[in-house]
Design a protein around this motif. Structure first.
Motif, PDB file in Angstrom:
ATOM      1  N   LEU A  87       0.534  -1.028  -0.250  1.00  0.00           N
ATOM      2  CA  LEU A  87       0.251   0.107  -0.471  1.00  0.00           C
ATOM      3  C   LEU A  87       0.979   1.384   0.016  1.00  0.00           C
ATOM      4  N   GLY A  88       1.456   1.356   0.765  1.00  0.00           N
ATOM      5  CA  GLY A  88       2.728   2.727   0.486  1.00  0.00           C
ATOM      6  C   GLY A  88       3.392   2.707  -0.155  1.00  0.00           C
ATOM      7  N   ARG A  89       3.110   1.829  -1.145  1.00  0.00           N
ATOM      8  CA  ARG A  89       3.822   2.171  -2.435  1.00  0.00           C
ATOM      9  C   ARG A  89       2.721   2.743  -3.775  1.00  0.00           C
ATOM     10  N   ARG A  90       1.815   2.303  -3.690  1.00  0.00           N
ATOM     11  CA  ARG A  90       0.984   2.625  -4.173  1.00  0.00           C
ATOM     12  C   ARG A  90       0.214   3.496  -3.760  1.00  0.00           C
ATOM     13  N   LEU A  91      -0.084   3.988  -2.541  1.00  0.00           N
ATOM     14  CA  LEU A  91       0.259   5.616  -2.017  1.00  0.00           C
ATOM     15  C   LEU A  91       1.118   6.914  -2.073  1.00  0.00           C
ATOM     16  N   GLY A  92       2.217   6.364  -2.929  1.00  0.00           N
ATOM     17  CA  GLY A  92       3.375   7.151  -2.863  1.00  0.00           C
ATOM     18  C   GLY A  92       3.828   7.654  -1.730  1.00  0.00           C
TER      19      GLY A  92
END
Length: 330
Positions: A87-92
């Motif tokens: 999720l961290g990558r998807r949220l930037g």
């Protein structure tokens, strides 16, 4: 420290970083005159706090909790760390911030953030964002968990296991469990302390990962320099990882401190003053980090760190309940 003792759900380190942010903004350019002392406090004093934290950890506490609670503990940690990566990558959210939020959610809030930031050399902005995010959901958990526990008809042990695995900071675990009942409080504290032990393998893993990343970056820089150089130069050879430096000195002392406490070398009477000193040093370091953090950077990060922290918090809470139901501890 006084405010943290008065409002335990916040604690000294959270108050320190918030006051540090405000004081840094108030002083403006004058913070530069304090920078050498602030830099020392934010690094060396923080590392000293991490070493003292080891004196409060005991491998024997895992046996006290019992094997039936370990699946819930390990499962929630896996969900928090796995969710952080996805999720961290998807949220930037940048890698430093998402690592700190993930470990803070998975293990023990501000203490885990302090240890992890010292291991990976995180920026003040990342630390401020992570501590603030964890604090928000600590407060919500302390308020909501007791009511939800009664609504679900949970037993004292079941609530203690839920609070111990799904709430971040120890202060918030105690705050929520105390409202629910004395038996829940005792059980929650043991679960929480056992969960804190996971700092040891995670810290070592992060240290190795950080050094591997730095080594690859150095190799890439050397290769780029050789490729663009007009002079003939020998090809950059692959250097082995500096194994003796993979684990920083303070982390070695942290591991030795935990081992010393595990075999009974730390007197029981020393635990309370050591814990107080650990909180004091952590509060000093967090305040210094807050003063060094540019407020504009925190503001620019926006809602994303909070969204990540909130999603992880909900996922961990639901996973704990689901695993309790599956293992028959609910």
């Amino acid at each position: 420290m006084a405010i943290g003792a008065w409002v335990p759900v916040m604690g000294g380190p959270v108050v320190g970083i918030l006051l540090g942010l405000g004081l840094g903004r108030l002083l403006g350019a004058r913070v530069d005159t304090l920078r050498p002392g602030l830099a020392f406090t934010s690094k060396k004093v923080l590392q000293a706090a991490v070493v003292l934290l080891g004196l409060g950890l005991s491998l024997g506490q895992v046996l006290t909790v019992g094997a039936h609670s370990l699946p819930v503990m390990v499962g929630t940690i896996a969900v928090a760390l796995g969710g952080t990566a996805l999720l961290g990558r998807r949220l930037g959210v940048d890698q430093e911030t998402r690592t700190l939020i993930g470990v803070g959610t998975a293990i023990c809030g501000a203490s885990a953030i302090a240890t992890t930031s010292a291991v990976i050399g995180a920026s003040g902005t990342a630390i401020s964002l992570a501590v603030t995010t964890i604090f928000v959901f600590n407060v919500l958990a302390a308020i909501l968990f007791p009511a939800l526990g009664h609504l679900m008809g949970m037993s004292q042990d079941a609530f203690g296991l839920w609070a111990g695995t799904a709430i971040n900071d120890t202060s918030s675990v105690v705050a929520a469990a105390t409202v629910f009942g004395a038996a829940a409080t005792s059980y929650a504290v043991v679960v929480k302390l056992s969960r804190t032990l996971m700092l040891i393998p995670i810290s070592v893993w992060l240290s190795v990962r950080t050094h591997r990343t730095q080594e690859r970056a150095r190799q890439q820089a050397a290769a780029d320099a050789a490729a663009t150089s007009t002079a003939e130069a020998p090809a950059a050879g692959r250097r082995g990882l500096p194994w003796r430096k993979l684990i920083p000195g303070f982390l070695v002392l942290f591991l030795l401190a935990a081992a010393a406490n595990s075999v009974g070398l730390v007197p029981e009477a020393a635990h309370a003053p050591v814990k107080w000193l650990t909180v004091l040093l952590t509060t000093m370091a967090m305040t210094a980090i807050g003063m060094l953090t540019p407020v504009a950077s925190v503001r620019e990060a926006g809602w994303r760190p909070l969204a990540l922290g909130g999603a992880l918090w909900v996922a961990v809470a639901l996973t704990s309940l689901a695993l309790q139901a599956l293992t028959g501890t609910l």
